[in-house]
Design an enzyme around this catalytic site. Sequence first.
Site, PDB file in Angstrom:
ATOM      1  N   TYR A 118       0.861  -1.182   0.000  1.00 14.55           N
ATOM      2  CA  TYR A 118       0.000   0.000   0.000  1.00 14.55           C
ATOM      3  C   TYR A 118       0.894   1.227   0.000  1.00 14.55           C
ATOM      4  O   TYR A 118       1.894   1.260   0.725  1.00 14.55           O
ATOM      5  CB  TYR A 118      -0.878   0.007   1.259  1.00 14.55           C
ATOM      6  CG  TYR A 118      -1.651   1.301   1.426  1.00 14.55           C
ATOM      7  CD1 TYR A 118      -2.939   1.429   0.914  1.00 14.55           C
ATOM      8  CD2 TYR A 118      -1.080   2.397   2.069  1.00 14.55           C
ATOM      9  CE1 TYR A 118      -3.635   2.625   1.044  1.00 14.55           C
ATOM     10  CE2 TYR A 118      -1.765   3.592   2.204  1.00 14.55           C
ATOM     11  CZ  TYR A 118      -3.045   3.687   1.685  1.00 14.55           C
ATOM     12  OH  TYR A 118      -3.729   4.876   1.799  1.00 14.55           O
ATOM     13  N   GLU A 206      -3.311   7.588  -3.971  1.00 14.30           N
ATOM     14  CA  GLU A 206      -3.408   6.351  -3.193  1.00 14.30           C
ATOM     15  C   GLU A 206      -3.239   5.192  -4.161  1.00 14.30           C
ATOM     16  O   GLU A 206      -4.070   4.998  -5.051  1.00 14.30           O
ATOM     17  CB  GLU A 206      -4.743   6.255  -2.459  1.00 14.30           C
ATOM     18  CG  GLU A 206      -4.766   5.085  -1.492  1.00 14.30           C
ATOM     19  CD  GLU A 206      -6.069   4.978  -0.716  1.00 14.30           C
ATOM     20  OE1 GLU A 206      -7.150   5.078  -1.328  1.00 14.30           O
ATOM     21  OE2 GLU A 206      -5.995   4.798   0.514  1.00 14.30           O
TER      22      GLU A 206
END
Length: 397
Positions: A118, A206
């Site tokens: 991530y 993101e």
Amino acid sequence: MNIHEYQGKEILSSFGVRVQRGIVAQDAKEAVDAAKKLTEQTGTGWHVIKAQVHAGGRGKGGGVKLAKNLQEVEEIAGQIIGMNLVTPQTSAEGKKVHQVLVAEDVYYPGDSEPEEYYMSVLLNRATGKNMIMYSTEGGMDIETVAEQTPHLIFNEEIDPAVGLMPFQARRIAFNLGLSGAAFKEMTKFVMALYEAYTKSDSSLFEINPVLKTSDDKIMAVDAKVTLDDNALFRHKDYAEMRDTREENPVEVEAKAVGLNYVDLDGNVGCMVNGAGLAMATMDLIKQAGGEPANFLDVGGTADAKRVEEAFRLILKDEKVKAILINIFGGIVRCDRVAQGIVDAYKNMGDAIKVPIIVRLQGTNADIAKELIDNSGLDVHSAVEFQEAADKVHEVLA
Ligand code: GDP
Ligand code: MN
């Protein structure tokens, strides 16, 4: 401004960030053509078909599917385009899918364990610095990781004066447990990603997941990109990426007439000048037992035309049971605003069916109050903040 995954990937790629390659398609036939072209470019036989909507969690909602041949590409694209995709990030009705991204399959068959990480880049408002937030736990909800295994989330803060330093990129690669070629690839990836973030004037990147393939390539498989609206004037090409189909229609209309409007769930419409006063007014409504139906900043010039536009926007919302107008007449005189309200009200015939509470303070507030009180309309005037709140309470009861 939010943009689609495929557009976010275009921006990333233009700064040298490696991304999962893909071609956007509007219907099943275009999807097949896209898949053929991708096979020529990349050699991939398998494709992932990904719904392009402004919402995450698409995989969970059935909006990301693997196609192992052209027939499956056609079938899956046909299914996904036109569907109402419901994900943990959409409303219960979901979002209509207008297009799909046909992407190369980058999870090679036989790959024992493709690694997913991530990574996001955002502004830490508490420290006034950009930061890169990252985790070994990619591919899943970062909120869940934050809740259950917070020690697996790392932050790297970046000094705005010097930018991201190579040692910081190396620290990230190290903390992700990488070595050898993958370590080098990751440092390159992170440096390019940060450059893309600052140069595109984004407020959020993101990337979930960032993938490490079995041959040690690091790439962005997903891209959620939020661009700073206030910087769009210097990125004309990004401004064109706006997809109003993904936005609230009333907010789109408001923007077109230059009003700052945000749709909310409550029953009291607000018309206020200045964002700060608008926030305070929303608090006031809550205290009075109501719920704000919207945030609306009409700005400095609250003349009849603007007030009328604002009325029309607020009244599109059927939940609105009352409207609170709270204007501070500093630059614009209160009596002019009051006249604007009365004129707009009359212009709209019987379109206004809910009570209106008006609080005008500042220059010529007394004349303004007289104007409202003598108008003969269903408009209640108030002088004090609390008085306005009490009147909202009364009309809701
Ligand atoms: P999101 O669900 O909206 O976050 O969409 P993503 O783009 O992150 O895709 C969801 C999931 O699909 C990813 O976490 C991957 O596990 C999977 N996925 C994405 N690309 C590929 C691919 O090329 N091959 C395979 N097999 N799975 C993929
Ligand atoms: Mn994702």
